[in-house]
Write an enzyme that holds these catalytic residues in place. Structure first.
Site, mmCIF file in Angstrom:
data_model
loop_
_atom_site.group_PDB
_atom_site.id
_atom_site.type_symbol
_atom_site.label_atom_id
_atom_site.label_comp_id
_atom_site.label_asym_id
_atom_site.label_seq_id
_atom_site.Cartn_x
_atom_site.Cartn_y
_atom_site.Cartn_z
ATOM 1 N N LYS A 115 0.866 -1.191 0.000
ATOM 2 C CA LYS A 115 0.000 0.000 0.000
ATOM 3 C C LYS A 115 0.894 1.229 0.000
ATOM 4 O O LYS A 115 2.070 1.153 0.395
ATOM 5 C CB LYS A 115 -0.884 0.016 1.254
ATOM 6 C CG LYS A 115 -2.146 0.836 1.127
ATOM 7 C CD LYS A 115 -3.258 0.063 0.442
ATOM 8 C CE LYS A 115 -4.594 0.728 0.598
ATOM 9 N NZ LYS A 115 -5.710 -0.199 0.490
HETATM 10 N N1 NAI Z 1 -11.564 1.854 -3.937
HETATM 11 C C1 NAI Z 1 -11.442 0.572 -3.710
HETATM 12 O O1 NAI Z 1 -11.528 -0.247 -4.632
HETATM 13 C C2 NAI Z 1 -11.256 0.058 -2.319
HETATM 14 C C3 NAI Z 1 -11.336 0.872 -1.219
HETATM 15 N N2 NAI Z 1 -11.270 0.333 0.029
HETATM 16 C C4 NAI Z 1 -11.372 1.179 1.212
HETATM 17 O O2 NAI Z 1 -12.637 1.828 1.236
HETATM 18 C C5 NAI Z 1 -12.525 3.103 1.863
HETATM 19 C C6 NAI Z 1 -13.059 4.175 0.935
HETATM 20 O O3 NAI Z 1 -12.322 4.154 -0.261
HETATM 21 P P1 NAI Z 1 -12.887 4.832 -1.594
HETATM 22 O O4 NAI Z 1 -14.353 4.771 -1.613
HETATM 23 O O5 NAI Z 1 -12.118 4.226 -2.701
HETATM 24 O O6 NAI Z 1 -12.404 6.326 -1.426
HETATM 25 P P2 NAI Z 1 -13.048 7.657 -2.052
HETATM 26 O O7 NAI Z 1 -11.960 8.646 -2.085
HETATM 27 O O8 NAI Z 1 -13.743 7.348 -3.332
HETATM 28 O O9 NAI Z 1 -14.138 8.077 -0.975
HETATM 29 C C7 NAI Z 1 -13.784 8.356 0.339
HETATM 30 C C8 NAI Z 1 -15.003 8.908 1.062
HETATM 31 O O10 NAI Z 1 -14.692 9.033 2.448
HETATM 32 C C9 NAI Z 1 -15.122 10.315 2.892
HETATM 33 N N3 NAI Z 1 -14.331 10.737 4.053
HETATM 34 C C10 NAI Z 1 -13.042 11.151 4.097
HETATM 35 N N4 NAI Z 1 -12.723 11.529 5.340
HETATM 36 C C11 NAI Z 1 -13.816 11.338 6.103
HETATM 37 C C12 NAI Z 1 -14.113 11.540 7.477
HETATM 38 N N5 NAI Z 1 -13.183 12.006 8.322
HETATM 39 N N6 NAI Z 1 -15.366 11.240 7.922
HETATM 40 C C13 NAI Z 1 -16.296 10.766 7.071
HETATM 41 N N7 NAI Z 1 -16.074 10.558 5.766
HETATM 42 C C14 NAI Z 1 -14.850 10.842 5.285
HETATM 43 C C15 NAI Z 1 -14.904 11.204 1.684
HETATM 44 O O11 NAI Z 1 -15.619 12.409 1.812
HETATM 45 C C16 NAI Z 1 -15.416 10.291 0.587
HETATM 46 O O12 NAI Z 1 -16.819 10.356 0.512
HETATM 47 C C17 NAI Z 1 -11.056 3.244 2.251
HETATM 48 O O13 NAI Z 1 -10.866 2.797 3.565
HETATM 49 C C18 NAI Z 1 -10.356 2.309 1.278
HETATM 50 O O14 NAI Z 1 -9.106 1.868 1.750
HETATM 51 C C19 NAI Z 1 -11.135 -1.006 0.235
HETATM 52 C C20 NAI Z 1 -11.038 -1.857 -0.816
HETATM 53 C C21 NAI Z 1 -10.991 -1.389 -2.171
HETATM 54 O O1 AKG Z 2 -7.486 -3.379 -6.150
HETATM 55 C C1 AKG Z 2 -6.454 -3.496 -5.535
HETATM 56 O O2 AKG Z 2 -5.426 -3.937 -5.991
HETATM 57 C C2 AKG Z 2 -6.373 -3.110 -4.069
HETATM 58 C C3 AKG Z 2 -7.478 -2.258 -3.581
HETATM 59 C C4 AKG Z 2 -7.149 -1.833 -2.190
HETATM 60 O O3 AKG Z 2 -6.328 -0.965 -1.999
HETATM 61 C C5 AKG Z 2 -7.776 -2.504 -1.062
HETATM 62 O O4 AKG Z 2 -8.360 -3.581 -1.234
HETATM 63 O O5 AKG Z 2 -7.667 -1.975 0.049
#
Ligand code: NAI
Ligand code: AKG
Length: 430
Positions: A115
């Site tokens: 990461k």
């Molecule tokens: N994008 C992916 O494919 C994956 C993401 N994740 C995890 O899911 C989570 C979200 O990731 P994404 O949706 O990709 O990110 P993103 O950047 O698309 O969305 C993040 C969201 O969290 C909100 N946020 C940020 N700080 C905050 C706070 N202090 N309180 C409340 N909300 C807050 C933002 O406003 C936004 O709506 C992270 O923990 C990430 O590691 C896990 C697996 C895969």
């Molecule tokens: O799609 C990936 O390779 C990893 C996504 C990721 O950062 C996660 O699963 O937390």
């Protein structure tokens, strides 16, 4: 003033590394993990910290700090996202890299865990500044990433566009004859630039599927169940989309801009349209009222989907939770103390390394297509994703039952045992 204090407190409480180490040690103790293998797994293999200068739109130069931590590659190339956020530091990258190792192992993928990201607030930078920052970061990472070595993907505040910039920059460092062989250096790319159908929704669909499998097991009908979501980005939106399609009702959302509530229901697509038009913020959405952020986790609902940052559910707010299920879309949203409280209250937690593993499974499919020169249709990707996730889900449930442990412990045990087996079979630490 109150909001500022709360926000500051939250950032200071980020202790994801301690959290993941405690989760690991708990599971390792319970299976009496080979002490040599334990020593390997509790350390990261490689840690890269880069400082790189970028010219801003106003002509001045800013120096950024970027990270890539490669935790373990016993099962295959390092894999995991890149995060652009003010809380990114070496400990956050270490913790998130470790979770990736457990996640890919649990999912039965031929990957290890990594990461990284850049410590910055992306909202402060223009589109072209973010492009230059990303390209310079990619140069700084150099050959520490690669399609068979370490494959980044999107995470908080990065997306398909970010991945396309990384791909383009990485390819430009290779001789022309090798460029097309490097398509799989990143996943989560736009479809036109070698991305896969379905990777955009893969994480949220996976979160939804694990909730659906859980509900089927518990004989819970998801129709008219109330759910609340923290984070309305990629994961929060797509999870809400699929839950709403199933008949569940989204009643509250919290993101970095604020907290909103409508007990009668919030239309997921109306909220997305509003957020897209307002710099990815839900604050001010007309279809709901605004709420103090401290009330969020205690709201009356059936399911909570944390889909933002780590350590959001703590001993402070866990006591107030009324939901009976927490589905961890985010990585590390529940700290160890909170989990103890929740389990005592009889609340089920679908752990992050299972719940959000649809994302990396979707990435694996993209990587395979690039590697093999194939293009799969959306329904094919979604069906394969469901099959893979179902296998993991029921393996976790079965292990939890046999060993009489909670779902997180079961998921960690499966993941760690697979790694242990790999080391033992290779004859390194019999
Ligand atoms: N994008 C992916 O494919 C994956 C993401 N994740 C995890 O899911 C989570 C979200 O990731 P994404 O949706 O990709 O990110 P993103 O950047 O698309 O969305 C993040 C969201 O969290 C909100 N946020 C940020 N700080 C905050 C706070 N202090 N309180 C409340 N909300 C807050 C933002 O406003 C936004 O709506 C992270 O923990 C990430 O590691 C896990 C697996 C895969
Ligand atoms: O799609 C990936 O390779 C990893 C996504 C990721 O950062 C996660 O699963 O937390």
């Amino acid at each position: 003033m109150v909001t500022k204090t709360l926000k500051k407190k939250r950032v200071l409480k980020q202790g994801m590394l301690e959290n993941v180490m405690r989760q690991f040690n708990h599971a390792a103790d319970s299976i009496d993990l080979n002490p040599n293998i334990r020593k390997i797994l509790e350390m990261t293999n490689n840690e890269l910290v880069v400082h790189f200068p970028v010219r801003m739109d106003n002509g001045e130069v800013e120096v950024f700090t970027g990270y890539r931590v490669q935790h373990n590659n016993a099962l295959g190339p390092y894999k995991g996202g890149l995060r652009y956020h003010a809380t990114v530091d070496i400990d956050a990258a270490r913790a998130l890299a470790m979770w990736m190792t457990w996640k890919t192992s649990l999912a039965g993928l031929p990957y290890g865990g990594a990461k990284g990201g850049i410590q910055l607030n992306p909202k402060k930078y223009s589109h072209s500044e973010l492009e230059r920052i990303t390209r310079r970061f990619t140069y700084a990472l150099g050959d520490n990433i690669g399609p068979e070595l370490d494959i980044p993907a999107p995470d908080v505040n990065t997306n398909a566009q970010t991945m396309a910039w990384i791909l383009d920059t990485y390819m430009s460092t290779k001789p022309p004859a090798e460029r097309s062989m490097n398509m799989h250096v990143v996943t989560g790319k736009p479809i036109g630039a070698g991305g896969s159908e379905g990777r955009d929704r893969a994480t949220g669909y996976g979160v939804f599927l694990t909730i659906k499998f859980w509900a089927e097991q518990k004989k819970v009908d998801l129709r008219n169940r109330k759910f609340i979501v923290q984070g309305f980005g990629n994961v929060g939106y797509w999870t809400s989309h699929f839950l709403e399609k199933e008949g569940a009702i989204l009643t509250a959302v919290q993101d970095a801009s604020g907290t909103i509530l409508n007990e009668k229901g919030i239309s997921v697509d109306s909220l997305l349209a509003y957020s897209d038009a307002n710099n990815r913020s839900i604050y001010g959405f007309a279809g709901a009222k605004s709420l103090d952020s401290s009330e969020f986790f205690g709201l009356d609902c059936d399911i909570i989907v944390p889909a933002a940052l780590g350590n959001q559910i703590t001993a402070d707010n866990a006591k107030k939770i009324k939901a009976y299920l927490i589905a961890e879309g985010a990585n590390g949203p529940t700290d160890v103390e909170a989990e103890e409280i929740l389990l005592k209250k009889g609340i089920d937690i679908i752990p992050d390394i299972l719940c959000n593993s649809g994302g990396v499974i979707g990435s694996y499919f993209e990587w395979l297509q690039n590697r093999n020169g194939e293009i799969w249709q959306l329904d094919e990707v979604m069906a394969k994703l469901e099959k893979k996730l179902k296998e993991s889900f029921f393996k976790v449930m079965e292990t939890a039952k046999i060993r009489n442990v909670d779902m997180r412990s079961a998921a960690f045990i499966i993941a760690i045992e697979r790694l242990e087996e790999a080391y033992v079979q290779r004859g390194i630490f019999p």
